[in-house]
Design a protein around this motif. Structure first.
Motif, mmCIF file in Angstrom:
data_model
loop_
_atom_site.group_PDB
_atom_site.id
_atom_site.type_symbol
_atom_site.label_atom_id
_atom_site.label_comp_id
_atom_site.label_asym_id
_atom_site.label_seq_id
_atom_site.Cartn_x
_atom_site.Cartn_y
_atom_site.Cartn_z
ATOM 1 N N GLN A 29 0.830 -1.210 0.000
ATOM 2 C CA GLN A 29 0.000 0.000 0.000
ATOM 3 C C GLN A 29 0.862 1.256 0.000
ATOM 4 O OE1 GLN A 29 -2.569 -0.501 3.388
ATOM 5 N NE2 GLN A 29 -3.855 -2.019 2.362
ATOM 6 N N ALA A 30 1.937 1.253 0.760
ATOM 7 C CA ALA A 30 2.834 2.410 0.807
ATOM 8 C C ALA A 30 3.504 2.624 -0.545
ATOM 9 C CB ALA A 30 3.882 2.229 1.902
ATOM 10 N N GLU A 31 3.892 1.547 -1.205
ATOM 11 C CA GLU A 31 4.508 1.673 -2.531
ATOM 12 C C GLU A 31 3.513 2.228 -3.547
ATOM 13 O OE1 GLU A 31 5.974 -2.297 -3.127
ATOM 14 O OE2 GLU A 31 7.929 -1.833 -2.231
ATOM 15 N N ALA A 32 2.246 1.823 -3.444
ATOM 16 C CA ALA A 32 1.217 2.344 -4.349
ATOM 17 C C ALA A 32 0.996 3.832 -4.106
ATOM 18 C CB ALA A 32 -0.091 1.571 -4.161
ATOM 19 N N ARG A 33 0.965 4.237 -2.834
ATOM 20 C CA ARG A 33 0.807 5.663 -2.524
ATOM 21 C C ARG A 33 2.012 6.463 -3.010
ATOM 22 N NH1 ARG A 33 -0.748 3.620 2.535
ATOM 23 N NH2 ARG A 33 1.167 4.428 3.453
ATOM 24 N N LEU A 34 3.199 5.894 -2.856
ATOM 25 C CA LEU A 34 4.415 6.561 -3.324
ATOM 26 C C LEU A 34 4.388 6.737 -4.836
ATOM 27 C CD1 LEU A 34 7.273 7.693 -2.880
ATOM 28 C CD2 LEU A 34 8.120 5.344 -3.045
#
Length: 80
Positions: A29-34
């Motif tokens: 999820q953090a990679e998608a937000r990034l």
């Protein structure tokens, strides 16, 4: 006693597996937000570069703000 140690070890391993899974999901999820933030940043950088072009600024003023030059009459139409 040995069975109790085995159960305790199995419980700890299971707990760690769940923690690892949760952390993996958080990472995805953090990679998608990034990635989304990086794409937005790239778009904003491109727009920033265009803002030094007077013809682009004029286009924005005309289209977004409905501004006109002296002597021009704005044409306003309604979408059906």
């Amino acid at each position: 006693m040995m069975a109790l140690m085995f159960l305790l070890a199995a419980f700890k391993l299971g707990e760690q597996a769940f923690t690892y899974h949760d952390l993996s999901q958080d990472k995805v999820q953090a990679e998608a937000r990034l990635k989304a933030a990086q794409e937005e940043n790239e778009q904003l950088q491109q727009e920033k570069e265009q803002l030094v072009d007077p013809s682009y600024v004029e286009k924005l003023a005309r289209e977004d703000l409905g501004m006109t030059k002296d002597g021009e009459i704005p044409y306003i139409y309604q979408k059906k």
